[in-house]
Write a protein that holds these residues in place. Structure first.
Motif, PDB file in Angstrom:
ATOM      1  N   LEU A 111       0.840  -1.213   0.000  1.00  0.00           N
ATOM      2  CA  LEU A 111       0.000   0.000   0.000  1.00  0.00           C
ATOM      3  C   LEU A 111       0.869   1.255   0.000  1.00  0.00           C
ATOM      4  O   LEU A 111       0.639   2.191  -0.784  1.00  0.00           O
ATOM      5  N   LEU A 112       1.898   1.270   0.843  1.00  0.00           N
ATOM      6  CA  LEU A 112       2.769   2.452   0.904  1.00  0.00           C
ATOM      7  C   LEU A 112       3.509   2.647  -0.416  1.00  0.00           C
ATOM      8  O   LEU A 112       3.627   3.769  -0.913  1.00  0.00           O
ATOM      9  N   LEU A 113       3.959   1.545  -1.022  1.00  0.00           N
ATOM     10  CA  LEU A 113       4.662   1.643  -2.313  1.00  0.00           C
ATOM     11  C   LEU A 113       3.732   2.212  -3.374  1.00  0.00           C
ATOM     12  O   LEU A 113       4.105   3.106  -4.140  1.00  0.00           O
ATOM     13  N   VAL A 163      -3.457   8.387  -4.025  1.00  0.00           N
ATOM     14  CA  VAL A 163      -4.201   7.463  -3.147  1.00  0.00           C
ATOM     15  C   VAL A 163      -5.529   7.095  -3.804  1.00  0.00           C
ATOM     16  O   VAL A 163      -6.470   6.664  -3.145  1.00  0.00           O
ATOM     17  N   ALA A 164      -5.581   7.228  -5.126  1.00  0.00           N
ATOM     18  CA  ALA A 164      -6.827   6.909  -5.857  1.00  0.00           C
ATOM     19  C   ALA A 164      -7.241   5.464  -5.558  1.00  0.00           C
ATOM     20  O   ALA A 164      -6.393   4.562  -5.575  1.00  0.00           O
ATOM     21  N   GLY A 165      -8.515   5.281  -5.266  1.00  0.00           N
ATOM     22  CA  GLY A 165      -9.021   3.922  -5.052  1.00  0.00           C
ATOM     23  C   GLY A 165      -8.799   3.401  -3.656  1.00  0.00           C
ATOM     24  O   GLY A 165      -9.221   2.296  -3.330  1.00  0.00           O
ATOM     25  N   ILE A 166      -8.110   4.197  -2.802  1.00  0.00           N
ATOM     26  CA  ILE A 166      -7.867   3.732  -1.428  1.00  0.00           C
ATOM     27  C   ILE A 166      -8.869   4.403  -0.488  1.00  0.00           C
ATOM     28  O   ILE A 166      -9.092   5.617  -0.561  1.00  0.00           O
ATOM     29  N   THR A 186       0.048   6.358   6.552  1.00  0.00           N
ATOM     30  CA  THR A 186      -0.901   6.176   5.437  1.00  0.00           C
ATOM     31  C   THR A 186      -2.025   7.205   5.515  1.00  0.00           C
ATOM     32  O   THR A 186      -2.403   7.815   4.511  1.00  0.00           O
ATOM     33  N   ILE A 187      -2.521   7.432   6.726  1.00  0.00           N
ATOM     34  CA  ILE A 187      -3.607   8.418   6.900  1.00  0.00           C
ATOM     35  C   ILE A 187      -3.099   9.822   6.549  1.00  0.00           C
ATOM     36  O   ILE A 187      -3.797  10.604   5.890  1.00  0.00           O
ATOM     37  N   TYR A 188      -1.845  10.074   6.936  1.00  0.00           N
ATOM     38  CA  TYR A 188      -1.239  11.384   6.580  1.00  0.00           C
ATOM     39  C   TYR A 188      -1.173  11.530   5.061  1.00  0.00           C
ATOM     40  O   TYR A 188      -1.544  12.558   4.504  1.00  0.00           O
ATOM     41  N   LEU A 189      -0.786  10.435   4.360  1.00  0.00           N
ATOM     42  CA  LEU A 189      -0.670  10.514   2.890  1.00  0.00           C
ATOM     43  C   LEU A 189      -2.040  10.749   2.249  1.00  0.00           C
ATOM     44  O   LEU A 189      -2.189  11.516   1.308  1.00  0.00           O
ATOM     45  N   ILE A 190      -3.052  10.073   2.800  1.00  0.00           N
ATOM     46  CA  ILE A 190      -4.393  10.167   2.193  1.00  0.00           C
ATOM     47  C   ILE A 190      -5.024  11.538   2.429  1.00  0.00           C
ATOM     48  O   ILE A 190      -5.554  12.176   1.517  1.00  0.00           O
ATOM     49  N   TYR A 240      -7.391  11.984  -3.299  1.00  0.00           N
ATOM     50  CA  TYR A 240      -8.275  11.156  -2.473  1.00  0.00           C
ATOM     51  C   TYR A 240      -9.710  11.297  -2.980  1.00  0.00           C
ATOM     52  O   TYR A 240     -10.235  12.394  -3.100  1.00  0.00           O
ATOM     53  N   ASP A 241     -10.327  10.126  -3.261  1.00  0.00           N
ATOM     54  CA  ASP A 241     -11.651  10.110  -3.880  1.00  0.00           C
ATOM     55  C   ASP A 241     -12.734  10.034  -2.805  1.00  0.00           C
ATOM     56  O   ASP A 241     -13.334   8.975  -2.577  1.00  0.00           O
ATOM     57  N   SER A 242     -12.986  11.150  -2.112  1.00  0.00           N
ATOM     58  CA  SER A 242     -13.901  11.099  -0.952  1.00  0.00           C
ATOM     59  C   SER A 242     -15.345  10.814  -1.369  1.00  0.00           C
ATOM     60  O   SER A 242     -16.122  10.279  -0.591  1.00  0.00           O
ATOM     61  N   ASN A 243     -15.687  11.117  -2.632  1.00  0.00           N
ATOM     62  CA  ASN A 243     -17.074  10.866  -3.056  1.00  0.00           C
ATOM     63  C   ASN A 243     -17.392   9.374  -3.020  1.00  0.00           C
ATOM     64  O   ASN A 243     -18.481   8.970  -2.656  1.00  0.00           O
ATOM     65  N   HIS A 244     -16.389   8.573  -3.410  1.00  0.00           N
ATOM     66  CA  HIS A 244     -16.651   7.121  -3.438  1.00  0.00           C
ATOM     67  C   HIS A 244     -16.326   6.469  -2.094  1.00  0.00           C
ATOM     68  O   HIS A 244     -16.661   5.309  -1.878  1.00  0.00           O
TER      69      HIS A 244
END
Lengths: 212, 10
Positions: A19-21, A29-32, A74-78, A86-90
């Motif tokens: 995930l980090l890679l 972070v698309a899709g995460i 990871t949360i910091y990256l997102i 970051y796709d917050s709509n989905h």
């Protein structure tokens, strides 16, 4: 420690590294699902409260520190560094529908009505459903990047391997913890649909695209 | 007591 638990921990470690890679290499972070990562951070924080009070082994402490450190990174990256991707709509799963019932269940069904035990039980129950926002997001977007599929496969395999670990420990050490086993079974079952897609598609070089 | 045992797992 046994081979099943070691493979399980390595699979968990691999999932987090994949995930980090993915995030670092694609700078996206698309899709995460950020919500799933927040749930995982809650799981690790609640479960590893004894990080400084009880020492099991160097391995145990290092893994706990690594899991807690990476999930917050990871949360910091997102939500900060790659926020624009970051796709917050989905990522719209209502996590309160998970946290409230799980919190209530931890109060009702546990090994001992003591604060640390209830918090630990809460982390076990929460972990079993923490992936739901991520799976929900994939079902909404209708597809998952191949690297995200590998992440999910490794993450799903980790708890499946833990089930083997508990079977082994039951026969080898007479160890059995119903709460961890039941939650582990639920957690693994939630991945079955994904495992099927992964094995029938990703292993053949195709992408996972759910009927949207 | 199983609760004590399981805490050696991640």
């Amino acid at each position: 420690m046994n081979i099943f638990r070691l493979c399980g921990d390595m699979s968990h470690l691999a999932a987090i590294i994949i995930l980090l890679l993915k995030m670092w290499k694609t700078r996206s972070v698309a899709g995460i699902s950020g919500k799933s990562q927040i749930l995982f951070a809650t799981v690790f924080t609640a479960r590893y409260l004894d990080l400084f009070t009880s020492f099991i082994s160097i391995y145990n402490t290092c893994m706990k520190v690594f899991f807690i450190g990476t999930v917050y990174f990871t949360i910091y990256l997102i939500y900060m560094k790659f926020k624009a991707t970051y796709d917050s709509n989905h990522d719209s799963f209502r996590v309160e529908f998970l946290i409230v019932p799980v919190g209530g269940l931890a109060f009702l069904v546990n090994h001992e009505f003591a604060p640390l035990e209830i918090i630990w039980t809460f982390s076990i129950y929460l972990e079993s459903v923490a992936i739901l926002p991520q799976l929900f997001m994939i079902s909404k977007t209708g597809e998952a990047e191949t690297i995200t599929s590998h992440y999910l496969f490794a993450l799903g395999s980790y708890r499946a391997l833990y089930l083997c670990n508990w079977i082994y420990r039951y026969y080898a050490e007479g160890f059995f913890d119903l709460i961890a086993v039941v939650a582990g079974v639920v957690q693994t079952i939630l991945y079955c649909d994904f495992f099927y897609l992964y094995i029938t598609k990703v292993m053949k070089g195709k992408k996972i695209s759910l009927p949207a | 007591d199983p609760a004590e045992l399981v805490k050696d797992e991640l």
